[in-house]
Design a protein around this motif. Structure first.
Motif, PDB file in Angstrom:
ATOM      1  N   LEU A   1     -37.446 -23.232  34.364  1.00 46.13           N
ATOM      2  CA  LEU A   1     -36.229 -23.305  33.663  1.00 46.13           C
ATOM      3  C   LEU A   1     -36.510 -24.317  32.722  1.00 46.13           C
ATOM      4  N   PHE A   2     -36.523 -25.762  33.171  1.00 48.62           N
ATOM      5  CA  PHE A   2     -36.599 -26.832  32.242  1.00 48.62           C
ATOM      6  C   PHE A   2     -36.668 -28.100  33.126  1.00 48.62           C
ATOM      7  N   MET A   3     -37.421 -29.075  32.451  1.00 46.05           N
ATOM      8  CA  MET A   3     -37.711 -30.263  33.141  1.00 46.05           C
ATOM      9  C   MET A   3     -38.668 -30.401  34.379  1.00 46.05           C
ATOM     10  N   GLY A   4     -39.198 -29.128  34.447  1.00 42.67           N
ATOM     11  CA  GLY A   4     -39.941 -28.997  35.585  1.00 42.67           C
ATOM     12  C   GLY A   4     -39.454 -28.524  36.809  1.00 42.67           C
ATOM     13  N   MET A   5     -38.196 -27.781  36.570  1.00 44.43           N
ATOM     14  CA  MET A   5     -37.558 -27.282  37.600  1.00 44.43           C
ATOM     15  C   MET A   5     -37.688 -25.694  37.544  1.00 44.43           C
ATOM     16  N   TYR A   6     -37.754 -24.861  38.412  1.00 46.13           N
ATOM     17  CA  TYR A   6     -37.915 -23.513  38.550  1.00 46.13           C
ATOM     18  C   TYR A   6     -37.345 -22.946  39.621  1.00 46.13           C
ATOM     19  N   PHE A   7     -37.381 -21.481  39.444  1.00 43.94           N
ATOM     20  CA  PHE A   7     -36.693 -20.492  40.307  1.00 43.94           C
ATOM     21  C   PHE A   7     -37.412 -20.532  41.736  1.00 43.94           C
ATOM     22  N   GLY A   8     -36.716 -20.621  42.902  1.00 41.61           N
ATOM     23  CA  GLY A   8     -37.293 -20.813  44.144  1.00 41.61           C
ATOM     24  C   GLY A   8     -37.909 -22.095  44.341  1.00 41.61           C
ATOM     25  N   MET A   9     -37.405 -23.252  43.488  1.00 42.77           N
ATOM     26  CA  MET A   9     -37.770 -24.715  43.810  1.00 42.77           C
ATOM     27  C   MET A   9     -37.064 -24.898  45.115  1.00 42.77           C
ATOM     28  N   HIS A  10     -37.302 -25.381  46.300  1.00 45.01           N
ATOM     29  CA  HIS A  10     -36.904 -25.821  47.393  1.00 45.01           C
ATOM     30  C   HIS A  10     -35.593 -26.968  47.215  1.00 45.01           C
ATOM     31  N   GLU A  11     -34.402 -26.913  47.709  1.00 47.66           N
ATOM     32  CA  GLU A  11     -33.531 -27.926  47.744  1.00 47.66           C
ATOM     33  C   GLU A  11     -33.834 -29.267  47.782  1.00 47.66           C
ATOM     34  N   LYS A  12     -34.947 -29.490  48.790  1.00 49.28           N
ATOM     35  CA  LYS A  12     -35.375 -30.907  48.934  1.00 49.28           C
ATOM     36  C   LYS A  12     -36.241 -31.410  47.720  1.00 49.28           C
ATOM     37  N   LYS A  60     -33.441 -22.216  48.049  1.00 43.30           N
ATOM     38  CA  LYS A  60     -33.981 -22.190  46.897  1.00 43.30           C
ATOM     39  C   LYS A  60     -33.071 -22.098  45.860  1.00 43.30           C
ATOM     40  N   ILE A  61     -33.504 -22.600  44.709  1.00 45.54           N
ATOM     41  CA  ILE A  61     -32.971 -22.392  43.417  1.00 45.54           C
ATOM     42  C   ILE A  61     -32.723 -20.828  43.012  1.00 45.54           C
ATOM     43  N   SER A  62     -31.801 -20.310  42.704  1.00 46.93           N
ATOM     44  CA  SER A  62     -31.443 -19.005  42.560  1.00 46.93           C
ATOM     45  C   SER A  62     -30.571 -18.745  41.076  1.00 46.93           C
ATOM     46  N   GLU A  63     -30.111 -20.007  40.813  1.00 47.67           N
ATOM     47  CA  GLU A  63     -29.308 -19.991  39.608  1.00 47.67           C
ATOM     48  C   GLU A  63     -29.143 -21.403  39.327  1.00 47.67           C
ATOM     49  N   MET A  64     -28.962 -21.704  37.802  1.00 49.85           N
ATOM     50  CA  MET A  64     -29.085 -22.795  37.043  1.00 49.85           C
ATOM     51  C   MET A  64     -27.853 -22.735  36.010  1.00 49.85           C
ATOM     52  N   PRO A  65     -26.690 -23.137  36.423  1.00 49.59           N
ATOM     53  CA  PRO A  65     -25.579 -23.027  35.226  1.00 49.59           C
ATOM     54  C   PRO A  65     -25.913 -24.610  34.745  1.00 49.59           C
ATOM     55  N   ALA A  66     -25.871 -24.505  33.325  1.00 46.23           N
ATOM     56  CA  ALA A  66     -25.718 -25.691  32.391  1.00 46.23           C
ATOM     57  C   ALA A  66     -24.653 -25.656  31.376  1.00 46.23           C
ATOM     58  N   LYS A  67     -24.039 -26.810  31.282  1.00 47.45           N
ATOM     59  CA  LYS A  67     -22.589 -27.055  30.566  1.00 47.45           C
ATOM     60  C   LYS A  67     -23.138 -27.815  29.219  1.00 47.45           C
ATOM     61  N   PHE A  68     -23.056 -27.540  28.046  1.00 40.68           N
ATOM     62  CA  PHE A  68     -23.406 -28.012  26.893  1.00 40.68           C
ATOM     63  C   PHE A  68     -22.157 -28.717  26.110  1.00 40.68           C
ATOM     64  N   VAL A 132     -20.087 -24.903  25.846  1.00 38.42           N
ATOM     65  CA  VAL A 132     -20.899 -23.830  25.618  1.00 38.42           C
ATOM     66  C   VAL A 132     -21.770 -24.024  27.344  1.00 38.42           C
ATOM     67  N   TRP A 133     -21.846 -22.841  27.695  1.00 41.68           N
ATOM     68  CA  TRP A 133     -22.452 -22.637  29.028  1.00 41.68           C
ATOM     69  C   TRP A 133     -23.894 -21.937  28.620  1.00 41.68           C
ATOM     70  N   ALA A 134     -24.795 -22.333  29.499  1.00 47.24           N
ATOM     71  CA  ALA A 134     -25.844 -21.265  29.468  1.00 47.24           C
ATOM     72  C   ALA A 134     -26.265 -21.360  31.115  1.00 47.24           C
ATOM     73  N   ILE A 135     -26.410 -20.032  31.424  1.00 47.05           N
ATOM     74  CA  ILE A 135     -26.710 -19.926  32.877  1.00 47.05           C
ATOM     75  C   ILE A 135     -27.907 -19.101  32.993  1.00 47.05           C
ATOM     76  N   PHE A 136     -28.934 -19.729  33.844  1.00 42.51           N
ATOM     77  CA  PHE A 136     -30.189 -19.181  34.031  1.00 42.51           C
ATOM     78  C   PHE A 136     -29.989 -18.310  35.598  1.00 42.51           C
ATOM     79  N   THR A 137     -30.212 -17.112  35.629  1.00 40.02           N
ATOM     80  CA  THR A 137     -30.229 -16.367  36.836  1.00 40.02           C
ATOM     81  C   THR A 137     -31.605 -15.712  37.162  1.00 40.02           C
ATOM     82  N   ASP A 138     -31.937 -15.990  38.465  1.00 40.85           N
ATOM     83  CA  ASP A 138     -33.058 -15.288  39.096  1.00 40.85           C
ATOM     84  C   ASP A 138     -32.508 -13.779  39.573  1.00 40.85           C
TER      85      ASP A 138
END
Length: 163
Positions: A1-12, A60-68, A132-138
């Motif tokens: 996704l960004f900054m080393g984060m990705y779908f499926g990344m465990h919460e911890k 696990k990460i399944s969606e990442m809403p980002a507000k700009f 503005v929103w950008a929403i990343f969805t798995d």
């Protein structure tokens, strides 16, 4: 996704990764301690803030809403309006994630841009004159009926206002 984060990344792992990025001074806690904040100095035409916090499915990460928001936004400064910000984010994302964003018209939100690449859907749209929103969805993860995209695209409150 960004900054080393990705779908499926465990919460911890997400929290540990953010802790490490915070120690490096790259991110900090966002407003009301409900998001992660990244100050964008060089990515866009003008300095902006990006606030994000993922949705987790089965831990696990399944969606990442980002507000700009441009940091210098004011109602009288049309250069820093969401109209300009949305296009600025679109161009930055095209460089980062590739071409192929489709323009769609939403009855309440106006123009939005969507790209689907494999299981990743990115949706970019304006919330108001400032945001503005950008929403990343798995797309491979079965989404709940009230996922962030539906919440924000509907005329209801934005996700951070519903908490």
């Amino acid at each position: 996704l960004f900054m080393g984060m990705y779908f499926g990344m465990h919460e911890k792992d997400f929290y540990l990764h953010c802790w490490d990025l915070n120690k490096k001074g790259l991110i900090k806690q966002g407003p009301s301690n409900t998001t992660v904040e990244y100050i964008m100095k060089d990515e866009l035409k003008f300095p902006a803030s990006m606030n994000f916090y993922p949705s987790f499915t089965d831990g696990k990460i399944s969606e990442m809403p980002a507000k700009f928001q441009y940091t210098g936004w004011a109602p009288w400064n049309k250069t820093l309006s969401s109209d300009s910000l949305q296009i600025d984010i679109l161009h930055w994302f095209e460089k980062k994630y590739g071409d192929g964003f489709m323009k769609i018209d939403h009855p309440e939100r106006g123009s939005a841009f969507v790209q689907i690449n494999g299981n990743r859907r990115i949706t970019i749209f304006k919330e108001n004159e400032m945001t503005v929103w950008a929403i990343f969805t798995d797309m491979s993860v079965k989404q709940a009926v009230n996922d962030s995209t539906k919440q924000v695209l509907s005329p209801q409150k934005a996700p951070d206002e519903q908490k």
